[in-house]
Design a protein around this motif. Structure first.
Motif, short mmCIF file in Angstrom:
data_model
loop_
_atom_site.label_atom_id
_atom_site.label_comp_id
_atom_site.label_asym_id
_atom_site.label_seq_id
_atom_site.Cartn_x
_atom_site.Cartn_y
_atom_site.Cartn_z
N GLY A 281 -15.54 -6.88 -0.62
CA GLY A 281 -14.43 -6.93 -1.55
C GLY A 281 -14.89 -6.79 -2.99
O GLY A 281 -16.08 -6.58 -3.26
N PRO A 282 -13.96 -6.92 -3.94
CA PRO A 282 -14.29 -6.68 -5.35
C PRO A 282 -14.88 -7.87 -6.11
O PRO A 282 -15.26 -7.74 -7.26
N VAL B 278 -6.14 -3.58 -1.81
CA VAL B 278 -7.60 -3.72 -1.92
C VAL B 278 -8.10 -4.11 -0.54
O VAL B 278 -7.99 -5.26 -0.12
N TRP C 44 0.83 -1.21 0.00
CA TRP C 44 0.00 0.00 0.00
C TRP C 44 0.87 1.26 0.00
O TRP C 44 0.60 2.20 -0.76
#
Length: 219
Positions: free
Chosen positions: A173-174, A112, A88
């Protein structure tokens, strides 16, 4: 002339196993970024190596007990969190305009939050349950029925691990929610199949380490 005492003394395999355990965990977390589709089946790339962390988790709990297995699990968790924090930070820092790899880095290793939380939470829940179940079964079976400890603990741990990850990854989440059952069923069956196939190897590894481990005491 006799060898020095520190040379003659047998050393523990524990640090080596923990190092490999943590290495497999970190590699799996990076590989999990890629989704793999074979026919109608979809799963993440982490499934290729991640089941081996349960094999080593079984080895740790079987030979060294729940206390040392917990230490290994927390060490893996700390390194996983540190890796996520590092990725990150590096992703957030500016890159030279002429450097064309920044977007690639972001796409592969970009932070993420939903995936990181899902991965770390699932890892903790699954690994702790795996070690706890193995130790509890061993209290009843002693040195016998190793297969029951290895398979029973892994099936329980992987169930919770896969369920927690898929739930969090598809809610915060994605990963699209419609892929929940695909990820869960395929992931769980695949991970358990790897553990089952690896059972003869796990048997031999545990037997070899028990003979050479100076700290091992039969239950």
């Amino acid at each position: 002339m006799s060898a020095p005492a520190e040379v003659r003394q047998r050393t523990s395999f524990y640090p080596i196993i923990v190092a490999v355990f943590c290495g497999l965990l970190l590699i799996s977390n990076v590989a999990a970024v890629k989704a793999i589709q074979i026919g109608d089946l979809t799963f993440d790339g982490g499934a290729v190596l991640f089941p081996l962390t349960y094999v080593l988790g079984d080895v740790l709990a079987e030979i060294y007990g729940f206390k040392k297995a917990k230490l290994a699990i927390w060490t893996g968790f700390a390194l996983g969190a540190l890796a996520s924090l590092c990725f990150w930070l590096v992703d957030a820092l500016p890159a030279p305009p002429e450097y064309g790899m920044s977007e690639d880095f972001h796409n592969v290793l970009g932070f993420v939050p939903g995936i990181v939380l899902a991965s770390l939470a699932a890892y903790l829940a699954g690994q702790f349950l795996n070690s706890w179940v193995l130790v509890k079964i061993k209290e009843r079976t002693k040195e016998g029925k190793l297969w029951a400890r290895l398979l029973g603990s892994t099936y329980a741990g992987q169930l919770v691990d896969t369920l927690v990850f898929c739930f969090l990854a598809t809610t915060i989440g994605p990963i699209p929610s419609e892929l929940f059952w695909n990820y869960f069923i395929v992931g769980y069956i695949f991970k358990c199949a790897v553990e089952t196939i690896m059972l003869p190897v796990t048997y031999r590894v545990i037997a070899a380490i028990k003979k050479r481990e100076p700290d091992y005491r039969p239950a």
